[in-house]
Design a protein around this motif. Structure first.
Motif: not given
Ligand SMILES: [Zn+2]
Ligand SMILES: [Zn+2]
Length: 186
Positions: A101, A107, A109
């Motif tokens: 995003h 990555h 989350h």
């Molecule tokens: Zn992020």
């Protein structure tokens, strides 16, 4: 790089959170909701915030979190930290997944943006400390060596030689050592 970039940022943020505690004669830097607003802005936390009437509870949760972060940071024992990490992740119902995003490529989350801020911060601290334990790098979680400072910092130097929380404490310690040497020589 010692840890993944997001882990290093999360560790720095965790140390900063713990360092808001009143100590060394300094005031509590997370005493009011406005302080939390400033911390959130300063560390670029995104995602939901509590409704204005619930901000005091949100603050209380994060004040409790900073005590837990400090406890784990200074525990110096992998079993203790692992236990604490597992509790942070379980309490926050952590659900690791990849996200992409705002120009950031894939990555990790472990929460969603609609979870409470305190939960997201707790899981972020848990995920970062998880990496430290998993890598066997617990000795990089340090307390400032200056006599009058007990701030936490993460030592990311190649030879694990960082002693002070920042250049200010380092400079003060250098000056003190210099004066002590000079006094001893006189
Ligand atoms: Zn992020
Ligand atoms: Zn310091």
């Amino acid at each position: 790089m010692v840890f993944a970039h997001d882990t290093e940022v999360a560790l720095a943020a965790a140390a900063a959170l713990a360092n808001t505690r009143a100590d060394d004669g300094g005031a509590d830097a997370l005493a009011r909701v406005e302080d939390l607003d400033a911390f959130v802005a300063g560390w670029s936390y995104t995602g939901s915030r509590a409704a204005p009437r619930d901000r005091a509870d949100e603050l209380a949760a994060i004040r409790a979190l900073r005590e837990e972060v400090a406890r784990l940071w200074t525990a110096g024992d992998a079993d203790t930290v692992a236990e604490g990490v597992n509790r942070l992740l379980a309490d926050g119902a952590a659900r690791p997944h990849l996200a992409r995003h705002d120009g950031w490529d894939w990555h990790l989350h472990a929460t969603s943006p609609d979870q409470p801020l305190g939960t997201r911060m707790a899981v972020e601290c848990g995920m970062a400390l998880l990496d430290v334990v998993r890598a066997g790098e617990l000795d990089r979680l340090k307390v400032c060596d200056a006599d009058d400072c007990s701030d936490l910092h993460v030592d990311l130097s190649r030879n694990r030689s960082r002693r002070y929380c920042g250049t200010r404490c380092g400079n003060r310690a250098d000056a003190a050592a210099y004066r002590a040497r000079k006094a001893a020589g006189e």
